[in-house]
Scaffold this motif. Structure first.
Motif, PDB file in Angstrom:
ATOM      1  N   PHE A 134       0.854  -1.198   0.000  1.00 54.93           N
ATOM      2  CA  PHE A 134       0.000   0.000   0.000  1.00 54.93           C
ATOM      3  C   PHE A 134       0.887   1.245   0.000  1.00 54.93           C
ATOM      4  O   PHE A 134       1.811   1.349   0.816  1.00 54.93           O
ATOM      5  CB  PHE A 134      -0.849  -0.038   1.268  1.00 54.93           C
ATOM      6  N   THR A 135       0.607   2.153  -0.919  1.00 55.47           N
ATOM      7  CA  THR A 135       1.451   3.329  -1.069  1.00 55.47           C
ATOM      8  C   THR A 135       1.491   4.155   0.217  1.00 55.47           C
ATOM      9  O   THR A 135       0.460   4.489   0.794  1.00 55.47           O
ATOM     10  CB  THR A 135       0.960   4.174  -2.260  1.00 55.47           C
ATOM     11  N   ALA A 137       1.695   6.888   3.088  1.00 55.86           N
ATOM     12  CA  ALA A 137       1.126   8.219   3.304  1.00 55.86           C
ATOM     13  C   ALA A 137       1.891   8.889   4.434  1.00 55.86           C
ATOM     14  O   ALA A 137       2.309   8.227   5.383  1.00 55.86           O
ATOM     15  CB  ALA A 137      -0.350   8.112   3.676  1.00 55.86           C
ATOM     16  N   PRO A 139       0.753  11.301   6.763  1.00 61.81           N
ATOM     17  CA  PRO A 139       0.121  11.507   8.078  1.00 61.81           C
ATOM     18  C   PRO A 139       0.292  10.269   8.978  1.00 61.81           C
ATOM     19  O   PRO A 139      -0.138   9.170   8.619  1.00 61.81           O
ATOM     20  CB  PRO A 139      -1.352  11.759   7.746  1.00 61.81           C
ATOM     21  N   SER A 142      -2.002   7.049   9.833  1.00 59.48           N
ATOM     22  CA  SER A 142      -3.258   7.070   9.069  1.00 59.48           C
ATOM     23  C   SER A 142      -3.437   5.807   8.232  1.00 59.48           C
ATOM     24  O   SER A 142      -4.541   5.505   7.797  1.00 59.48           O
ATOM     25  CB  SER A 142      -3.356   8.319   8.188  1.00 59.48           C
ATOM     26  N   PRO A 146      -6.752   1.684   7.588  1.00 59.41           N
ATOM     27  CA  PRO A 146      -6.943   0.978   6.318  1.00 59.41           C
ATOM     28  C   PRO A 146      -6.322  -0.422   6.328  1.00 59.41           C
ATOM     29  O   PRO A 146      -6.898  -1.358   5.739  1.00 59.41           O
ATOM     30  CB  PRO A 146      -6.245   1.893   5.302  1.00 59.41           C
ATOM     31  N   ASP A 176      -5.790   7.317  15.469  1.00 56.44           N
ATOM     32  CA  ASP A 176      -6.058   6.286  14.469  1.00 56.44           C
ATOM     33  C   ASP A 176      -5.367   4.966  14.812  1.00 56.44           C
ATOM     34  O   ASP A 176      -5.862   3.893  14.472  1.00 56.44           O
ATOM     35  CB  ASP A 176      -5.596   6.754  13.074  1.00 56.44           C
TER      36      ASP A 176
ATOM     37  N   GLN B  93      -9.096  10.322   7.557  1.00 56.28           N
ATOM     38  CA  GLN B  93      -9.179   9.119   6.733  1.00 56.28           C
ATOM     39  C   GLN B  93      -9.801   9.433   5.375  1.00 56.28           C
ATOM     40  O   GLN B  93      -9.398   8.876   4.359  1.00 56.28           O
ATOM     41  CB  GLN B  93      -9.982   8.026   7.460  1.00 56.28           C
ATOM     42  N   SER B  96      -6.948  12.210   3.756  1.00 58.13           N
ATOM     43  CA  SER B  96      -5.573  11.740   3.528  1.00 58.13           C
ATOM     44  C   SER B  96      -5.520  10.356   2.890  1.00 58.13           C
ATOM     45  O   SER B  96      -4.553  10.045   2.201  1.00 58.13           O
ATOM     46  CB  SER B  96      -4.800  11.695   4.851  1.00 58.13           C
ATOM     47  N   GLN B  97      -6.528   9.543   3.151  1.00 60.16           N
ATOM     48  CA  GLN B  97      -6.488   8.176   2.607  1.00 60.16           C
ATOM     49  C   GLN B  97      -7.490   7.977   1.467  1.00 60.16           C
ATOM     50  O   GLN B  97      -7.091   7.761   0.334  1.00 60.16           O
ATOM     51  CB  GLN B  97      -6.734   7.154   3.740  1.00 60.16           C
ATOM     52  N   ILE B 101      -5.723   7.953  -2.292  1.00 64.25           N
ATOM     53  CA  ILE B 101      -5.002   6.708  -2.564  1.00 64.25           C
ATOM     54  C   ILE B 101      -4.869   6.449  -4.058  1.00 64.25           C
ATOM     55  O   ILE B 101      -3.822   5.996  -4.533  1.00 64.25           O
ATOM     56  CB  ILE B 101      -5.596   5.499  -1.798  1.00 64.25           C
TER      57      ILE B 101
END
Lengths: 361, 324
Positions: A134-135, A137, A139, A142, A146, A176, B93, B96-97, B101
């Motif tokens: 998963f690319t 991020a 933050p 965060s 996911p 999170d 979420q 940013s996600q 993505i």
């Protein structure tokens, strides 16, 4: 079976290179040497990134020297391309060990068209669909929720896959992070949370980050085992991660693994670590170097000589040089790519804005 | 043809899509056994089970973040946020996600997901049960934003949202949940994004609105008709993407535009529409575009109804535009 919540970190090789595990080592010589080679390659990659920075070929580096054993150990514990990985920005050795092509890592650092992420992000933020990586991020933490969502999808669909997600010590203070562990614990999601605890979130040391003695202790609250591991011991990192991954795969739920590491360099190329930690501390940790320790281990088993070590370094250096050359000689990402991949199909307002850009070019 | 409310339309859309595609899952607080606090997911848990109708911990970050992970791994999650006012712990979420993505991975990953949330005022809920935060989402590249105002649209647009390959914020005007009933076809249908509905044709003035205030706009248009003014009422239905063509065609014809929305005015979607009209149609305007919006105060408990654009306030703005 490793005990969770131990006071002392789990360690299988002592600093002199002796095996101190209470079970039979079950790795082949080839497997041991692959762990070694991957650590060496990761260290060299880290060094090349710093050269890229100094020669103006990239704009940012997050040094990872000192994290190699933890990252190589966890990479060896999962099935690359089958399991999913939600990494953070200091995981280059993990990704390289999973088979992430070095030229694509270099391309991400330099923003050339060989980057499968199309140069959209600052350096040290790779990701790869074919490897289920998963690319990254920026933050902090965060990506942890996911990661749990992907694990729930695996559970509900019965795919047999497992998620590995990594983060630093600072991430464990983010809401999170707790939301993710809580949900994973409730649902028994097939996921392993790996904390690469290098004791500093930029400049803030762990005593200011958490009143818990160990990050692993936090697992109690989420109904999962927490293991604390000497993350500069590649075999301890591998074996504990392997156990956590197989528990998750068998449906026994998530685990939190805290890998105690140390970053030799500053937080990033924009950081000056001399203002918050003494040089002596850094030097003391370098003496516990994970690669040197594993060399001693291999030497005792007649698998390593200084000449062999030099040979491995040369071979890996040549591979990286070729990859770097390929990545940097590729074309820079063209500016009109800016308007792709915002949505599956480009809506009218982005068509209008793309025309504005094209007029300017 | 069955007569139904918006909340029943939402439930039917979820049910139809879950039956059609086993990748569709629903998650949120109280969406399972309880069927949602507004009963929008009633009966789905019993029909589809706990692995497809997931009662989550009370954490919006967990709900939206987990939906992102499920979506990138191949599911089609529909997350429910109990009130739009509670989206903020999950806002990172979304921003940013979910929203980024696809872009940040160069199109390698995608997050086909829907975040449903009841929004808007009129239910005596004070500022933490009444806000209209759509501007935050419209301002975030990578999100689509849908705000239906009728049962027919709620059904057709939610089905489209679930099938869409991008993250969609689906805002349901809660004061209309049960106040409007409408006949809806029994056969399956979807509605496209980016196409406004002309709720009423007129030649003197254009009202551009969406969501809750569609009701007050239509009432104001009826009042205007009594004094011989024909107002055209356009319901945008989707904000990202929005139907600029229908709006500009109408304003080019009438020369006068009111942009009516419940969200606060400052840097709002209503301002985006008004600015676009001014930028593209200045020489055809008979009056400046006028915004009729919620005030730039937190949404008050008392006086609840006066915060939102009232019929009187819309008529006052119409008078100003007509007499300009």
């Amino acid at each position: 079976m490793f005990q969770p919540f131990t006071e002392e970190p789990i360690r299988l090789i002592d600093e002199k290179g002796n095996w101190i595990g209470d079970f039979e080592l079950d790795l082949s010589e080839d497997a041991l040497l692959t762990l070694y080679r991957n650590m060496v390659a990761g260290r060299l990659l880290d060094e090349r990134y710093i050269v890229l920075l100094r020669t103006g070929k990239t704009s940012f580096v997050a040094p990872a020297a000192g994290h190699e054993a933890a990252q190589v150990g966890m990479a060896a514990a999962i099935r690359p391309g089958f399991d999913w990985v939600f990494p953070y920005y200091r995981d280059k050795t993990l990704l390289l060990s999973l088979g992430y092509p070095a030229e694509q890592l270099f391309a991400q650092m330099a923003g050339t068209v060989l980057d499968p992420n199309k140069g959209r992000q600052m350096p040290e933020h790779p990701g790869h669909k074919d490897l289920n990586v998963f690319t990254v991020a920026s933050p902090i933490a965060s990506h942890v929720v996911p990661a749990v969502g992907a694990a729930l999808s695996m559970k509900f669909q019965g795919t047999g896959q497992v998620v590995l997600t990594t983060f630093g010590d600072g991430a464990t203070s983010e809401g999170d992070w707790h939301a993710g562990l809580n949900f994973a614990g409730v649902q028994g999601a097939p996921i392993v949370f790996a904390a690469e605890n290098n004791r500093y979130a930029i400049s803030v040391d762990f005593s200011k980050q958490s009143a818990s003695a160990r990050i692993a202790d936090k697992a109690h609250a989420y109904g999962m085992p927490g293991y604390v591991v000497d993350g500069m011991d590649v075999l301890a990192s591998y074996y504990v991660m392997r156990e956590a991954v197989s528990r998750a795969r068998e449906g026994l739920g998530p685990a939190l693994v805290e890998l105690l590491v140390y970053r030799y360099g500053p937080h990033s190329s924009a950081d000056d670590d001399s203002v918050y930690r003494p040089k002596e501390e850094v030097e003391a940790w370098k003496k516990k170097d994970p690669i040197t320790r594993f060399e001693r281990f291999l030497e005792k088993r007649k698998l390593w000589t200084p000449e062999f070590g030099e040979q491995v370094r040369d071979e890996e250096r040549k591979k990286l040089e070729a990859a770097e050359e390929k990545a940097l000689s590729a074309q820079a990402v063209p500016p009109e790519w800016m308007f792709d991949d915002v949505y599956a199909e480009r809506p009218w307002h982005l068509e209008e804005q793309k025309r504005i850009l094209l007029e300017e070019l | 043809m069955a007569t139904m409310t918006i909340v029943q339309a939402v439930k039917r859309a979820l049910d139809e899509e879950m039956a059609r595609d086993e990748r569709v899952v629903v998650l949120g607080e109280d969406v399972g056994k309880r069927g949602g606090v507004f009963l929008a997911t009633e009966g789905l848990y019993q029909k589809y089970g706990p692995d497809r109708v997931i009662d989550t911990p009370l954490s919006e970050a967990a709900i939206i973040g987990a939906a992102v992970g499920m979506a990138v791994h191949g599911l089609r999650p529909v997350a429910e946020i109990q009130f739009a006012d509670y989206v903020f712990p999950g806002f990172d979420q979304l921003v940013s996600q979910a929203a980024k993505i696809r872009y940040r991975s160069g199109g390698q990953f995608q997050a086909p997901m829907v975040v449903r949330m009841p929004s808007g005022g009129g239910v005596k809920g004070g500022h933490h049960h009444s806000q209209s935060p759509e501007t935050h989402f419209a301002h975030t590249a990578g999100l689509k934003v849908v705000v239906p105002s009728t049962p027919y649209d709620a059904l057709g647009l939610l089905k489209t949202a679930i099938r869409d390959d991008d993250p969609v914020v689906f805002m349901e005007p809660k004061r209309l949940y049960r106040s409007i009933k409408e006949e809806v076809p029994d056969e399956e249908y979807t509605l496209p994004f980016g196409e406004a509905a002309i709720r009423r044709a007129g030649s003197d003035l254009t009202m551009i609105t969406y969501g809750g205030p569609t009701v007050e706009s239509l009432k104001a248009a009826e009042e205007l008709e009594k004094v011989g003014v024909q107002a055209e009422v356009i319901d945008l239905r989707t904000l990202v993407p929005w139907d600029k063509e229908t709006v500009l065609n109408s304003v080019a014809k009438t020369g006068r535009a009111l942009v009516i929305a419940e969200a606060p005015r400052m840097a709002s979607f209503a301002s985006e529409v008004a600015a676009t009209i001014a930028e593209e149609l200045l020489d055809q305007l008979l009056a400046p575009p006028i915004r009729v919006t919620g005030f730039d105060t937190p949404y008050p408990y008392i006086p609840d109804r006066l915060y939102m654009p009232t019929v009187t306030r819309i008529l006052n703005a119409a008078k100003k535009a007509l007499e300009y």
